[in-house]
Design a protein around this motif. Structure first.
Motif, PDB file in Angstrom:
ATOM      1  N   ASP A  82       0.579  -1.287  -0.092  1.00 28.27           N
ATOM      2  CA  ASP A  82      -0.117   0.053   0.140  1.00 28.27           C
ATOM      3  C   ASP A  82       0.894   1.273   0.018  1.00 28.27           C
ATOM      4  OD1 ASP A  82      -2.272  -1.608  -0.022  1.00 28.27           O
ATOM      5  OD2 ASP A  82      -2.509  -1.656   2.090  1.00 28.27           O
ATOM      6  N   ASP A  83       1.830   1.286   0.795  1.00 28.36           N
ATOM      7  CA  ASP A  83       2.854   2.315   0.777  1.00 28.36           C
ATOM      8  C   ASP A  83       3.444   2.798  -0.598  1.00 28.36           C
ATOM      9  OD1 ASP A  83       2.384   2.816   3.390  1.00 28.36           O
ATOM     10  OD2 ASP A  83       4.162   2.176   4.159  1.00 28.36           O
ATOM     11  N   ALA A  84       3.832   1.600  -1.213  1.00 30.20           N
ATOM     12  CA  ALA A  84       4.189   1.547  -2.570  1.00 30.20           C
ATOM     13  C   ALA A  84       3.312   2.261  -3.784  1.00 30.20           C
ATOM     14  CB  ALA A  84       4.696   0.133  -3.089  1.00 30.20           C
ATOM     15  N   VAL A  85       2.348   1.957  -3.589  1.00 29.63           N
ATOM     16  CA  VAL A  85       1.150   2.686  -4.378  1.00 29.63           C
ATOM     17  C   VAL A  85       1.146   4.081  -4.155  1.00 29.63           C
ATOM     18  CG1 VAL A  85      -1.350   3.053  -4.857  1.00 29.63           C
ATOM     19  CG2 VAL A  85      -0.358   0.656  -4.642  1.00 29.63           C
ATOM     20  N   THR A  86       1.093   4.616  -2.851  1.00 27.97           N
ATOM     21  CA  THR A  86       1.092   5.806  -2.495  1.00 27.97           C
ATOM     22  C   THR A  86       2.270   6.511  -3.037  1.00 27.97           C
ATOM     23  OG1 THR A  86      -0.202   5.389  -0.462  1.00 27.97           O
ATOM     24  CG2 THR A  86       0.980   7.704  -0.485  1.00 27.97           C
ATOM     25  N   GLY A  87       3.757   5.768  -2.669  1.00 27.84           N
ATOM     26  CA  GLY A  87       4.871   6.211  -3.269  1.00 27.84           C
ATOM     27  C   GLY A  87       5.153   6.634  -4.336  1.00 27.84           C
ATOM     28  N   LEU A  88       4.364   5.691  -5.502  1.00 32.31           N
ATOM     29  CA  LEU A  88       4.482   5.860  -6.938  1.00 32.31           C
ATOM     30  C   LEU A  88       3.688   7.226  -7.148  1.00 32.31           C
ATOM     31  CD1 LEU A  88       4.246   2.386  -8.356  1.00 32.31           C
ATOM     32  CD2 LEU A  88       6.052   3.933  -8.139  1.00 32.31           C
ATOM     33  N   GLU A  89       2.572   7.479  -6.423  1.00 29.19           N
ATOM     34  CA  GLU A  89       1.780   8.616  -6.910  1.00 29.19           C
ATOM     35  C   GLU A  89       2.403   9.848  -6.385  1.00 29.19           C
ATOM     36  OE1 GLU A  89      -1.774   8.025  -4.446  1.00 29.19           O
ATOM     37  OE2 GLU A  89      -2.644   6.425  -5.986  1.00 29.19           O
ATOM     38  N   ILE A  90       3.173   9.892  -5.278  1.00 31.11           N
ATOM     39  CA  ILE A  90       4.219  11.086  -4.870  1.00 31.11           C
ATOM     40  C   ILE A  90       5.165  11.255  -5.744  1.00 31.11           C
ATOM     41  CG2 ILE A  90       5.597  11.895  -3.146  1.00 31.11           C
ATOM     42  CD1 ILE A  90       3.742  10.422  -1.027  1.00 31.11           C
ATOM     43  N   ALA A  91       5.828  10.296  -6.227  1.00 24.49           N
ATOM     44  CA  ALA A  91       7.106  10.311  -7.250  1.00 24.49           C
ATOM     45  C   ALA A  91       6.355  10.946  -8.436  1.00 24.49           C
ATOM     46  CB  ALA A  91       7.719   9.176  -7.379  1.00 24.49           C
ATOM     47  N   ALA A  92       5.524  10.306  -8.756  1.00 23.49           N
ATOM     48  CA  ALA A  92       4.838  10.862 -10.185  1.00 23.49           C
ATOM     49  C   ALA A  92       4.589  12.361 -10.219  1.00 23.49           C
ATOM     50  CB  ALA A  92       3.616  10.075 -10.592  1.00 23.49           C
ATOM     51  N   ALA A  93       4.115  12.864  -9.040  1.00 25.88           N
ATOM     52  CA  ALA A  93       3.715  14.225  -8.705  1.00 25.88           C
ATOM     53  C   ALA A  93       5.016  15.089  -8.596  1.00 25.88           C
ATOM     54  CB  ALA A  93       2.753  14.401  -7.755  1.00 25.88           C
ATOM     55  N   ASP A 112      15.263   1.130 -11.910  1.00 26.31           N
ATOM     56  CA  ASP A 112      15.187   1.794 -13.251  1.00 26.31           C
ATOM     57  C   ASP A 112      14.609   3.170 -13.097  1.00 26.31           C
ATOM     58  OD1 ASP A 112      16.838  -0.278 -14.342  1.00 26.31           O
ATOM     59  OD2 ASP A 112      14.818  -1.261 -15.319  1.00 26.31           O
ATOM     60  N   LEU A 113      13.563   3.139 -12.243  1.00 24.90           N
ATOM     61  CA  LEU A 113      12.781   4.367 -12.175  1.00 24.90           C
ATOM     62  C   LEU A 113      13.471   5.463 -11.521  1.00 24.90           C
ATOM     63  CD1 LEU A 113       9.863   5.768 -12.526  1.00 24.90           C
ATOM     64  CD2 LEU A 113       9.158   4.708 -10.430  1.00 24.90           C
ATOM     65  N   GLN A 114      14.370   5.024 -10.476  1.00 21.34           N
ATOM     66  CA  GLN A 114      14.970   5.946  -9.653  1.00 21.34           C
ATOM     67  C   GLN A 114      16.159   6.536 -10.603  1.00 21.34           C
ATOM     68  OE1 GLN A 114      17.252   4.294  -6.109  1.00 21.34           O
ATOM     69  NE2 GLN A 114      16.525   6.218  -5.038  1.00 21.34           N
ATOM     70  N   GLN A 115      16.699   5.590 -11.184  1.00 21.75           N
ATOM     71  CA  GLN A 115      17.821   6.176 -12.267  1.00 21.75           C
ATOM     72  C   GLN A 115      17.165   7.046 -13.326  1.00 21.75           C
ATOM     73  OE1 GLN A 115      21.005   6.119 -12.042  1.00 21.75           O
ATOM     74  NE2 GLN A 115      20.879   4.718 -10.092  1.00 21.75           N
ATOM     75  N   ALA A 116      15.987   6.909 -13.876  1.00 23.61           N
ATOM     76  CA  ALA A 116      15.430   7.783 -14.765  1.00 23.61           C
ATOM     77  C   ALA A 116      15.010   9.100 -14.180  1.00 23.61           C
ATOM     78  CB  ALA A 116      14.144   6.940 -15.381  1.00 23.61           C
ATOM     79  N   TYR A 117      14.505   9.092 -13.000  1.00 19.52           N
ATOM     80  CA  TYR A 117      14.135  10.456 -12.370  1.00 19.52           C
ATOM     81  C   TYR A 117      15.571  11.240 -12.202  1.00 19.52           C
ATOM     82  CZ  TYR A 117       9.415   9.498 -11.136  1.00 19.52           C
ATOM     83  OH  TYR A 117       8.076   9.227 -11.143  1.00 19.52           O
ATOM     84  N   ARG A 118      16.693  10.434 -11.701  1.00 20.23           N
ATOM     85  CA  ARG A 118      17.873  11.287 -11.363  1.00 20.23           C
ATOM     86  C   ARG A 118      18.697  11.853 -12.513  1.00 20.23           C
ATOM     87  NH1 ARG A 118      20.110   7.018  -6.843  1.00 20.23           N
ATOM     88  NH2 ARG A 118      19.255   8.542  -5.036  1.00 20.23           N
ATOM     89  N   SER A 119      18.309  10.951 -13.774  1.00 16.43           N
ATOM     90  CA  SER A 119      18.802  11.364 -15.180  1.00 16.43           C
ATOM     91  C   SER A 119      17.936  12.391 -15.709  1.00 16.43           C
ATOM     92  CB  SER A 119      19.187  10.275 -15.924  1.00 16.43           C
ATOM     93  OG  SER A 119      17.977   9.750 -16.454  1.00 16.43           O
ATOM     94  N   GLY A 120      16.846  12.598 -15.403  1.00 15.24           N
ATOM     95  CA  GLY A 120      16.093  13.524 -16.020  1.00 15.24           C
ATOM     96  C   GLY A 120      15.452  13.054 -17.259  1.00 15.24           C
TER      97      GLY A 120
END
Length: 198
Positions: free
Chosen positions: A110-121, A167-175
């Motif tokens: 459940d925390d992962a669902v919330t975390g992905l929503e926060i990361a997407a925002a 992979d998602l974390q690397q994509a966020y960091r690299s822009g």
């Protein structure tokens, strides 16, 4: 001597000190509170820490004079070595049932669902920092033993989910474009939720 007048010295009473009953009651109240804490500590905490260990206890005898008794040395008794001594083994680990397993892993999922929503925002390093606790939860998911009926699928799905989080974390960091990595992470997370029955 001089004929000049000397000023007359009079003693005047000092004004009474202001009464401060509030200060006295504050000190008394704080002292009583501190005493209550000490008593609670002594009653509840100390007996737990110093509980006597079970074992034989000696009872004092009521004899007034000690009488010498002859000391006997114990004679060794032969022991039989007929077979090997059984070695105690740990009980087999219990296979968690599906409901208990789902209850255990559902907070992380459940925390992962919330975390992905926060990361997407968010974006950039802010979004990447949201992914880090999710990665730690994914490692906890990996360490949680699943029911044997889903063990192989669970292990594979957790590994896929953890890889997609990296992979998602690397994509966020690299822009870079994160839409593909977000989709893959959501799919891996949904696969875990389906396996857990959530």
């Amino acid at each position: 001597m001089t004929d000049g007048q000397q000023p007359e010295v009079r003693w005047a009473p000092l004004p009474p000190a202001p009464k401060r009953p509030g200060r006295v009651w504050l000190i008394v109240g704080l002292s009583a509170f501190a005493l209550a804490i000490v008593v609670a500590f002594l009653v509840f905490v100390l007996p737990i820490g110093f509980a006597p260990e079970p074992g034989p206890t000696a009872t004092p005898s009521a004899s007034k004079s000690p009488s010498p008794s002859p000391t006997q040395t114990p004679t060794p008794t032969p022991t039989s070595t007929a077979g090997p001594t059984p070695v105690p083994t740990a009980p087999p680990s219990q296979d968690p049932d599906a409901e208990a397993f789902a209850a255990r892993v559902s907070p992380w999922l459940d925390d992962a669902v919330t975390g992905l929503e926060i990361a997407a925002a968010s974006s950039g390093e802010d979004a990447a920092s949201v992914i880090e606790p999710m990665r730690q939860d994914a490692e906890r998911l990996s360490d949680t033993p699943p029911p044997t009926s889903i063990a192989a699928e669970w292990s594979t799905s957790v590994s896929t989910y953890l890889t997609s989080l990296n992979d998602l974390q690397q994509a966020y960091r690299s822009g870079a474009d994160v839409s593909g990595a977000e989709r893959a992470t959501l799919e891996a997370l949904q696969s875990l939720r389906d396996l857990a029955g959530l």
